[in-house]
Write a protein that holds these residues in place. Sequence first.
Motif, PDB file in Angstrom:
ATOM      1  N   ALA A  56      60.099  38.269   2.510  1.00 27.66           N
ATOM      2  CA  ALA A  56      60.726  38.799   1.298  1.00 27.66           C
ATOM      3  C   ALA A  56      60.803  37.751   0.195  1.00 27.66           C
ATOM      4  O   ALA A  56      60.568  38.049  -0.984  1.00 27.66           O
ATOM      5  N   GLY A  57      61.125  36.505   0.552  1.00 32.12           N
ATOM      6  CA  GLY A  57      61.320  35.482  -0.464  1.00 32.12           C
ATOM      7  C   GLY A  57      60.329  34.351  -0.433  1.00 32.12           C
ATOM      8  O   GLY A  57      60.355  33.464  -1.284  1.00 32.12           O
ATOM      9  N   GLY A  58      59.444  34.349   0.575  1.00 28.78           N
ATOM     10  CA  GLY A  58      58.531  33.232   0.755  1.00 28.78           C
ATOM     11  C   GLY A  58      59.240  32.089   1.471  1.00 28.78           C
ATOM     12  O   GLY A  58      60.456  31.928   1.334  1.00 28.78           O
ATOM     13  N   GLY A  59      58.497  31.330   2.253  1.00 26.58           N
ATOM     14  CA  GLY A  59      59.124  30.216   2.937  1.00 26.58           C
ATOM     15  C   GLY A  59      58.274  29.673   4.063  1.00 26.58           C
ATOM     16  O   GLY A  59      57.089  29.978   4.171  1.00 26.58           O
ATOM     17  N   ALA A  60      58.904  28.883   4.913  1.00 31.02           N
ATOM     18  CA  ALA A  60      58.198  28.171   5.977  1.00 31.02           C
ATOM     19  C   ALA A  60      58.791  28.498   7.334  1.00 31.02           C
ATOM     20  O   ALA A  60      60.012  28.504   7.510  1.00 31.02           O
ATOM     21  N   LEU A  61      57.908  28.769   8.285  1.00 31.25           N
ATOM     22  CA  LEU A  61      58.274  28.913   9.684  1.00 31.25           C
ATOM     23  C   LEU A  61      57.675  27.717  10.415  1.00 31.25           C
ATOM     24  O   LEU A  61      56.454  27.511  10.372  1.00 31.25           O
ATOM     25  N   ILE A  62      58.524  26.933  11.088  1.00 29.50           N
ATOM     26  CA  ILE A  62      58.071  25.701  11.733  1.00 29.50           C
ATOM     27  C   ILE A  62      58.448  25.755  13.206  1.00 29.50           C
ATOM     28  O   ILE A  62      59.632  25.829  13.558  1.00 29.50           O
ATOM     29  N   ASN A  63      57.438  25.745  14.069  1.00 25.00           N
ATOM     30  CA  ASN A  63      57.653  25.777  15.507  1.00 25.00           C
ATOM     31  C   ASN A  63      57.362  24.397  16.093  1.00 25.00           C
ATOM     32  O   ASN A  63      56.304  23.827  15.842  1.00 25.00           O
ATOM     33  N   VAL A  64      58.307  23.891  16.854  1.00 30.26           N
ATOM     34  CA  VAL A  64      58.149  22.570  17.451  1.00 30.26           C
ATOM     35  C   VAL A  64      57.501  22.726  18.819  1.00 30.26           C
ATOM     36  O   VAL A  64      58.107  23.241  19.766  1.00 30.26           O
ATOM     37  N   GLY A  65      56.243  22.330  18.896  1.00 32.09           N
ATOM     38  CA  GLY A  65      55.526  22.303  20.162  1.00 32.09           C
ATOM     39  C   GLY A  65      55.595  20.905  20.743  1.00 32.09           C
ATOM     40  O   GLY A  65      56.651  20.278  20.790  1.00 32.09           O
ATOM     41  N   SER A  66      54.450  20.387  21.156  1.00 33.10           N
ATOM     42  CA  SER A  66      54.398  19.071  21.790  1.00 33.10           C
ATOM     43  C   SER A  66      52.940  18.665  21.903  1.00 33.10           C
ATOM     44  O   SER A  66      52.037  19.503  21.783  1.00 33.10           O
ATOM     45  N   GLU A  67      52.705  17.392  22.156  1.00 32.31           N
ATOM     46  CA  GLU A  67      51.329  16.992  22.473  1.00 32.31           C
ATOM     47  C   GLU A  67      50.832  17.746  23.703  1.00 32.31           C
ATOM     48  O   GLU A  67      49.637  17.983  23.850  1.00 32.31           O
ATOM     49  N   VAL A  68      51.765  18.179  24.579  1.00 34.47           N
ATOM     50  CA  VAL A  68      51.350  18.958  25.737  1.00 34.47           C
ATOM     51  C   VAL A  68      51.168  20.438  25.402  1.00 34.47           C
ATOM     52  O   VAL A  68      51.013  21.271  26.304  1.00 34.47           O
ATOM     53  N   SER A  69      51.157  20.785  24.106  1.00 37.88           N
ATOM     54  CA  SER A  69      50.638  22.087  23.701  1.00 37.88           C
ATOM     55  C   SER A  69      49.120  22.113  23.858  1.00 37.88           C
ATOM     56  O   SER A  69      48.501  23.184  23.879  1.00 37.88           O
ATOM     57  N   GLU A  70      48.525  20.914  23.961  1.00 33.18           N
ATOM     58  CA  GLU A  70      47.076  20.807  24.116  1.00 33.18           C
ATOM     59  C   GLU A  70      46.682  19.951  25.314  1.00 33.18           C
ATOM     60  O   GLU A  70      45.621  20.148  25.888  1.00 33.18           O
ATOM     61  N   ALA A  71      47.510  18.982  25.663  1.00 31.98           N
ATOM     62  CA  ALA A  71      47.288  18.159  26.846  1.00 31.98           C
ATOM     63  C   ALA A  71      48.258  18.641  27.936  1.00 31.98           C
ATOM     64  O   ALA A  71      48.846  19.704  27.828  1.00 31.98           O
ATOM     65  N   VAL A  72      48.407  17.874  29.010  1.00 31.04           N
ATOM     66  CA  VAL A  72      49.362  18.225  30.073  1.00 31.04           C
ATOM     67  C   VAL A  72      49.996  16.946  30.603  1.00 31.04           C
ATOM     68  O   VAL A  72      49.502  15.840  30.354  1.00 31.04           O
ATOM     69  N   ILE A  73      51.083  17.132  31.355  1.00 33.32           N
ATOM     70  CA  ILE A  73      51.726  15.994  31.999  1.00 33.32           C
ATOM     71  C   ILE A  73      52.217  16.438  33.367  1.00 33.32           C
ATOM     72  O   ILE A  73      52.731  17.546  33.513  1.00 33.32           O
ATOM     73  N   PRO A  74      52.030  15.625  34.422  1.00 35.11           N
ATOM     74  CA  PRO A  74      52.517  16.016  35.745  1.00 35.11           C
ATOM     75  C   PRO A  74      54.032  15.918  35.822  1.00 35.11           C
ATOM     76  O   PRO A  74      54.662  15.220  35.014  1.00 35.11           O
ATOM     77  N   LEU A  75      54.604  16.622  36.769  1.00 29.49           N
ATOM     78  CA  LEU A  75      56.052  16.718  36.998  1.00 29.49           C
ATOM     79  C   LEU A  75      56.755  17.538  35.917  1.00 29.49           C
ATOM     80  O   LEU A  75      57.939  17.827  36.037  1.00 29.49           O
ATOM     81  N   GLN A  76      56.039  17.893  34.864  1.00 34.62           N
ATOM     82  CA  GLN A  76      56.569  18.799  33.853  1.00 34.62           C
ATOM     83  C   GLN A  76      55.516  19.874  33.538  1.00 34.62           C
ATOM     84  O   GLN A  76      55.262  20.203  32.386  1.00 34.62           O
ATOM     85  N   GLY A  77      54.928  20.397  34.610  1.00 36.61           N
ATOM     86  CA  GLY A  77      53.843  21.351  34.452  1.00 36.61           C
ATOM     87  C   GLY A  77      54.260  22.634  33.765  1.00 36.61           C
ATOM     88  O   GLY A  77      53.527  23.168  32.926  1.00 36.61           O
ATOM     89  N   MET A  78      55.455  23.158  34.099  1.00 37.48           N
ATOM     90  CA  MET A  78      55.883  24.408  33.476  1.00 37.48           C
ATOM     91  C   MET A  78      56.267  24.180  32.019  1.00 37.48           C
ATOM     92  O   MET A  78      56.052  25.054  31.166  1.00 37.48           O
TER      93      MET A  78
END
Length: 303
Positions: free
Chosen positions: A135-157
Amino acid sequence: MAIQLKPIDQQVIVITGASSGIGLATADMAAERGAKLVLAARSKETLDSIVRRYAEQGVEAVAVAADVGVRAQVAEIAEAAISRFGRIDTWVNDAGVSVYGLLEEVSEEDSRRLFDTNFWGVVNGSLAALPYLKAGGGALINVGSEVSEAVIPLQGMYSASKHAVKGFTDALRVELKLGQAPVSVTLVEPTAVNTPYPQHAKNYTDREAALPTPQIDPAKVADAILDAATHQRREVKVGMMAKINTNMAHLAPTIADWMASKQADRQHYDEPPRDRAGALYEACEKGAGPCGRTHGLGARGEV
């Protein structure tokens, strides 16, 4: 339709996960720059204390206790913003939790709870914000992570949830282009950040949870978020390791897998866990451990 974003001191900014870490660092920085704020988290007492602090500085802010995994509660965040300020200029989906443990050890209940916050919280926040941003224009900002593209063990989910956040964010951006909506959609992908994140995580391991070094200061992520609130950005990687790890995942995945496997032994301190349950199900409050703080244990400084 052209997207026009206002200066920070003319904005009403909604931030989820605002009671600690990146969310609180972003709120503090936005407050310093003159924004009006709507702060959401499960930790009502902590949020109220933050709002009181801002009021003493002449900053207008409102606190909303909400679990972002519950769509009706997220709708109340938007309603509070409109009731108090009449509009929303930027919405930041930052709330997140993690679980430390091997994928085959983590219960289905805990995995679903993590997705409720990390993925469905982003979906719920985005859908609650969109009518007002359109309605008014603006920004939507979602905080992902480097593991949005890579992965890390022990935090797989956790890695899986951040991959899902990227997929949702990218698809939403394309759909908004179809309708020529005046909304900037940004995915922010930080590397490891010195926040209380490990202490908020549920911990299946026998040692105190940590993030691998090097870690960046949460102010760097906050600055990237506020930059995306004033300048149209598609995707922002924060920290050199975020760029290195995501590039390796795309260009040399076998090497990236080997590098990621080496992170397992760098995600703990050599001491028993302080709190295995963390904040996966129950929010902590100010004065209890890491709540109400932007920084965590870092390389081994005390919270």
